[in-house]
Design a protein around this motif. Structure first.
Motif, short mmCIF file in Angstrom:
data_model
loop_
_atom_site.label_atom_id
_atom_site.label_comp_id
_atom_site.label_asym_id
_atom_site.label_seq_id
_atom_site.Cartn_x
_atom_site.Cartn_y
_atom_site.Cartn_z
N TRP A 88 0.83 -1.19 0.00
CA TRP A 88 0.00 0.00 0.00
C TRP A 88 0.87 1.25 0.00
N GLU A 89 0.34 2.32 -0.57
CA GLU A 89 1.01 3.61 -0.52
C GLU A 89 0.64 4.28 0.79
N ILE A 90 1.66 4.78 1.50
CA ILE A 90 1.43 5.42 2.78
C ILE A 90 1.77 6.90 2.67
N VAL A 91 0.86 7.73 3.12
CA VAL A 91 1.07 9.17 3.21
C VAL A 91 1.05 9.46 4.71
N ALA A 92 2.02 10.23 5.19
CA ALA A 92 2.13 10.46 6.63
C ALA A 92 2.05 11.94 6.98
N ALA A 93 1.38 12.21 8.11
CA ALA A 93 1.27 13.57 8.64
C ALA A 93 1.59 13.52 10.12
N GLU A 94 2.24 14.58 10.62
CA GLU A 94 2.61 14.59 12.03
C GLU A 94 1.68 15.44 12.89
N SER A 95 0.65 16.02 12.27
CA SER A 95 -0.31 16.81 13.05
C SER A 95 -1.70 16.69 12.43
N GLY A 96 -2.70 17.05 13.21
CA GLY A 96 -4.06 17.00 12.72
C GLY A 96 -4.30 17.93 11.55
N SER A 97 -3.78 19.15 11.65
CA SER A 97 -4.01 20.11 10.56
C SER A 97 -3.32 19.66 9.28
N GLU A 98 -2.09 19.12 9.40
CA GLU A 98 -1.41 18.59 8.22
C GLU A 98 -2.18 17.40 7.65
N VAL A 121 -12.10 6.23 8.94
CA VAL A 121 -11.05 6.58 9.89
C VAL A 121 -10.97 5.50 10.97
N VAL A 122 -9.75 5.02 11.22
CA VAL A 122 -9.49 4.09 12.32
C VAL A 122 -8.61 4.82 13.32
N LEU A 123 -9.06 4.85 14.56
CA LEU A 123 -8.30 5.53 15.61
C LEU A 123 -7.23 4.63 16.19
N LEU A 177 -18.62 8.46 17.73
CA LEU A 177 -18.13 9.44 16.76
C LEU A 177 -18.43 9.01 15.33
N GLY A 178 -18.50 7.70 15.13
CA GLY A 178 -18.73 7.18 13.79
C GLY A 178 -17.45 6.75 13.07
N VAL A 179 -16.40 6.46 13.86
CA VAL A 179 -15.18 5.97 13.23
C VAL A 179 -15.35 4.51 12.80
N ALA A 180 -14.50 4.07 11.87
CA ALA A 180 -14.59 2.70 11.37
C ALA A 180 -14.12 1.69 12.40
N GLY A 181 -13.27 2.12 13.32
CA GLY A 181 -12.78 1.21 14.34
C GLY A 181 -11.70 1.84 15.18
N GLU A 216 -1.75 20.10 20.34
CA GLU A 216 -2.46 21.12 19.57
C GLU A 216 -3.83 20.67 19.10
N MET A 217 -3.88 19.76 18.14
CA MET A 217 -5.16 19.28 17.61
C MET A 217 -5.21 17.76 17.80
N ASP A 218 -6.02 17.29 18.76
CA ASP A 218 -6.06 15.85 19.03
C ASP A 218 -6.85 15.10 17.95
N GLY A 219 -6.88 13.79 18.09
CA GLY A 219 -7.53 12.97 17.08
C GLY A 219 -9.02 13.23 16.94
N VAL A 220 -9.70 13.49 18.07
CA VAL A 220 -11.14 13.73 18.01
C VAL A 220 -11.41 15.04 17.26
N SER A 221 -10.61 16.07 17.53
CA SER A 221 -10.76 17.35 16.80
C SER A 221 -10.42 17.18 15.33
N THR A 222 -9.38 16.39 15.05
CA THR A 222 -9.00 16.14 13.66
C THR A 222 -10.13 15.41 12.93
N PHE A 223 -10.71 14.40 13.58
CA PHE A 223 -11.82 13.67 12.98
C PHE A 223 -12.99 14.61 12.70
#
Length: 128
Positions: A27-37, A79-81, A97-101, A58-65
């Motif tokens: 699989w192709e992986i794209v990586a980000a180090e922050s929620g905004s990115e 989205v999988v947390l 929240l409605g995440v996939a898992g 700064e921006m946690d996973g719930v805010s990012t979601f």
């Protein structure tokens, strides 16, 4: 080929996930180090799924979601947390929240791909 966006503030975690998913499924992986990115990359790269860390500065996973859900272009991406918070109350809150898992940290790198495919309903034998 699947494209997975990994959003995690820990470089080591991003690297382990990237190596695991690339080596086991190609699989192709794209990586980000922050929620905004991560939100920006989700919009521009259109991933098939997102692995999202819950605990980030700064921006946690719930805010990012929530940010992902607010955008029409990213709303339908599953989205999988990734979280160390695995108490039943936390799991219930994440499910609402409605995440996939949810995948618990620390996770087993050797089982990560199968776990991700199971949560997303992807058949490992099917290509693309």
């Amino acid at each position: 080929m699947k494209r997975i966006l990994v959003i995690d503030d820990e470089a080591d975690i991003r690297e382990v996930i990237q190596l695991t998913l690339e080596l086991t499924r190609g699989w192709e992986i794209v990586a980000a180090e922050s929620g905004s990115e991560g939100i920006a990359l989700a919009t521009s790269r259109n991933p098939d799924a997102i692995l999202l860390d819950v605990m980030m500065p700064e921006m946690d996973g719930v805010s990012t979601f929530a940010g992902l859900q607010a955008e029409a272009a990213t709303r339908s991406i599953p989205v999988v947390l990734l979280t160390a918070k695995v108490q039943s109350a936390d799991r219930r809150r994440f499910a609402e929240l409605g995440v996939a898992g949810v995948i618990a940290k620390p996770f087993d790198p050797m089982g990560l791909t199968d776990q991700l495919e199971a949560l997303l309903g992807w058949n490992a034998r099917r290509e693309g």
